[in-house]
Design a protein around this motif. Sequence first.
Motif, PDB file in Angstrom:
ATOM      1  N   ALA A  43      -4.561   5.617  -6.048  1.00 59.79           N
ATOM      2  CA  ALA A  43      -4.104   4.518  -5.196  1.00 59.79           C
ATOM      3  C   ALA A  43      -5.210   4.031  -4.261  1.00 59.79           C
ATOM      4  O   ALA A  43      -5.035   3.045  -3.559  1.00 59.79           O
ATOM      5  CB  ALA A  43      -2.885   4.954  -4.386  1.00 59.79           C
ATOM      6  N   GLY A  44      -6.351   4.729  -4.245  1.00 61.58           N
ATOM      7  CA  GLY A  44      -7.486   4.309  -3.437  1.00 61.58           C
ATOM      8  C   GLY A  44      -7.408   4.654  -1.964  1.00 61.58           C
ATOM      9  O   GLY A  44      -7.955   3.929  -1.134  1.00 61.58           O
ATOM     10  N   VAL A  45      -6.754   5.778  -1.627  1.00 63.78           N
ATOM     11  CA  VAL A  45      -6.642   6.129  -0.211  1.00 63.78           C
ATOM     12  C   VAL A  45      -8.006   6.467   0.391  1.00 63.78           C
ATOM     13  O   VAL A  45      -8.932   6.869  -0.306  1.00 63.78           O
ATOM     14  CB  VAL A  45      -5.660   7.301   0.047  1.00 63.78           C
ATOM     15  CG1 VAL A  45      -4.291   7.024  -0.504  1.00 63.78           C
ATOM     16  CG2 VAL A  45      -6.207   8.608  -0.454  1.00 63.78           C
TER      17      VAL A  45
ATOM     18  N   TRP B 157       0.833  -1.200   0.000  1.00 71.65           N
ATOM     19  CA  TRP B 157       0.000   0.000   0.000  1.00 71.65           C
ATOM     20  C   TRP B 157       0.871   1.255   0.000  1.00 71.65           C
ATOM     21  O   TRP B 157       0.629   2.188  -0.763  1.00 71.65           O
ATOM     22  CB  TRP B 157      -0.933   0.017   1.214  1.00 71.65           C
ATOM     23  CG  TRP B 157      -1.853   1.192   1.223  1.00 71.65           C
ATOM     24  CD1 TRP B 157      -3.095   1.264   0.668  1.00 71.65           C
ATOM     25  CD2 TRP B 157      -1.601   2.486   1.790  1.00 71.65           C
ATOM     26  NE1 TRP B 157      -3.625   2.517   0.866  1.00 71.65           N
ATOM     27  CE2 TRP B 157      -2.728   3.285   1.547  1.00 71.65           C
ATOM     28  CE3 TRP B 157      -0.524   3.030   2.481  1.00 71.65           C
ATOM     29  CZ2 TRP B 157      -2.814   4.609   1.976  1.00 71.65           C
ATOM     30  CZ3 TRP B 157      -0.608   4.350   2.895  1.00 71.65           C
ATOM     31  CH2 TRP B 157      -1.742   5.126   2.653  1.00 71.65           C
ATOM     32  N   TYR B 158       1.892   1.287   0.858  1.00 72.48           N
ATOM     33  CA  TYR B 158       2.757   2.464   0.935  1.00 72.48           C
ATOM     34  C   TYR B 158       3.507   2.695  -0.372  1.00 72.48           C
ATOM     35  O   TYR B 158       3.642   3.840  -0.815  1.00 72.48           O
ATOM     36  CB  TYR B 158       3.732   2.367   2.118  1.00 72.48           C
ATOM     37  CG  TYR B 158       3.133   2.931   3.382  1.00 72.48           C
ATOM     38  CD1 TYR B 158       3.232   4.278   3.680  1.00 72.48           C
ATOM     39  CD2 TYR B 158       2.433   2.113   4.260  1.00 72.48           C
ATOM     40  CE1 TYR B 158       2.671   4.805   4.830  1.00 72.48           C
ATOM     41  CE2 TYR B 158       1.863   2.631   5.412  1.00 72.48           C
ATOM     42  CZ  TYR B 158       1.980   3.980   5.691  1.00 72.48           C
ATOM     43  OH  TYR B 158       1.411   4.507   6.825  1.00 72.48           O
TER      44      TYR B 158
ATOM     45  N   ALA C  88      -5.786   7.808   5.628  1.00 73.76           N
ATOM     46  CA  ALA C  88      -5.389   6.696   6.483  1.00 73.76           C
ATOM     47  C   ALA C  88      -4.842   5.543   5.656  1.00 73.76           C
ATOM     48  O   ALA C  88      -5.296   5.297   4.539  1.00 73.76           O
ATOM     49  CB  ALA C  88      -6.587   6.217   7.301  1.00 73.76           C
ATOM     50  N   ASP C  89      -3.873   4.849   6.243  1.00 69.80           N
ATOM     51  CA  ASP C  89      -3.372   3.624   5.618  1.00 69.80           C
ATOM     52  C   ASP C  89      -4.273   2.455   6.032  1.00 69.80           C
ATOM     53  O   ASP C  89      -5.203   2.642   6.835  1.00 69.80           O
ATOM     54  CB  ASP C  89      -1.889   3.406   5.955  1.00 69.80           C
ATOM     55  CG  ASP C  89      -1.615   2.969   7.381  1.00 69.80           C
ATOM     56  OD1 ASP C  89      -2.547   2.572   8.115  1.00 69.80           O
ATOM     57  OD2 ASP C  89      -0.443   3.013   7.784  1.00 69.80           O
ATOM     58  N   PRO C  90      -4.065   1.260   5.516  1.00 70.10           N
ATOM     59  CA  PRO C  90      -4.936   0.132   5.859  1.00 70.10           C
ATOM     60  C   PRO C  90      -4.962  -0.241   7.343  1.00 70.10           C
ATOM     61  O   PRO C  90      -5.923  -0.855   7.805  1.00 70.10           O
ATOM     62  CB  PRO C  90      -4.363  -1.027   5.028  1.00 70.10           C
ATOM     63  CG  PRO C  90      -3.733  -0.362   3.853  1.00 70.10           C
ATOM     64  CD  PRO C  90      -3.152   0.916   4.406  1.00 70.10           C
TER      65      PRO C  90
ATOM     66  N   GLU D  37      -3.107  14.793  -4.662  1.00 72.63           N
ATOM     67  CA  GLU D  37      -4.443  14.274  -4.330  1.00 72.63           C
ATOM     68  C   GLU D  37      -4.900  13.283  -5.402  1.00 72.63           C
ATOM     69  O   GLU D  37      -5.424  12.203  -5.082  1.00 72.63           O
ATOM     70  CB  GLU D  37      -5.448  15.417  -4.198  1.00 72.63           C
ATOM     71  CG  GLU D  37      -6.858  14.950  -3.864  1.00 72.63           C
ATOM     72  CD  GLU D  37      -7.869  16.082  -3.840  1.00 72.63           C
ATOM     73  OE1 GLU D  37      -8.975  15.841  -3.315  1.00 72.63           O
ATOM     74  OE2 GLU D  37      -7.580  17.196  -4.343  1.00 72.63           O
ATOM     75  N   ALA D  38      -4.677  13.608  -6.679  1.00 76.05           N
ATOM     76  CA  ALA D  38      -5.050  12.701  -7.768  1.00 76.05           C
ATOM     77  C   ALA D  38      -4.253  11.395  -7.689  1.00 76.05           C
ATOM     78  O   ALA D  38      -4.813  10.306  -7.904  1.00 76.05           O
ATOM     79  CB  ALA D  38      -4.836  13.386  -9.113  1.00 76.05           C
TER      80      ALA D  38
END
Length: 116
Positions: free
Chosen positions: A81-83, A22-23, A100-102, A75-76
């Motif tokens: 990335a689906g944040v 994710w990161y 937030a991260d997962p 932001e785009a």
Amino acid sequence: MATLKPGSMLLGTTRPAELRAWYIKALAPEFTGEGAIDLGDFLLVIDERDDVNSKNSEPGRAIINFHIDDFDAIEAQLNAAGVEWISIEDRAKGKFGTFADPDGNYLQIIEWKTNA
């Protein structure tokens, strides 16, 4: 006395492979390799820990801030990335986006206003 400059951060998790992916996707899409994720002059180390919960119960306690020059572009990138956005706000000192991260840890992008 010397002023200490942060060089890395250890982020403990119960699912290191998922969080690391994710990161990389959200913050460092051009990063390749193993080990710490290079975020410029700052390394992010993600490690499996058995002394943390799967979700951060106090995500506002420590927030990683990224100072940026083009809020809309970043932001785009993060949207792609689906944040999960917590808030996006225009404030007196700049534009702040909290996400937030997962694991529920908060991060912020900040485009500071320049003094004209």
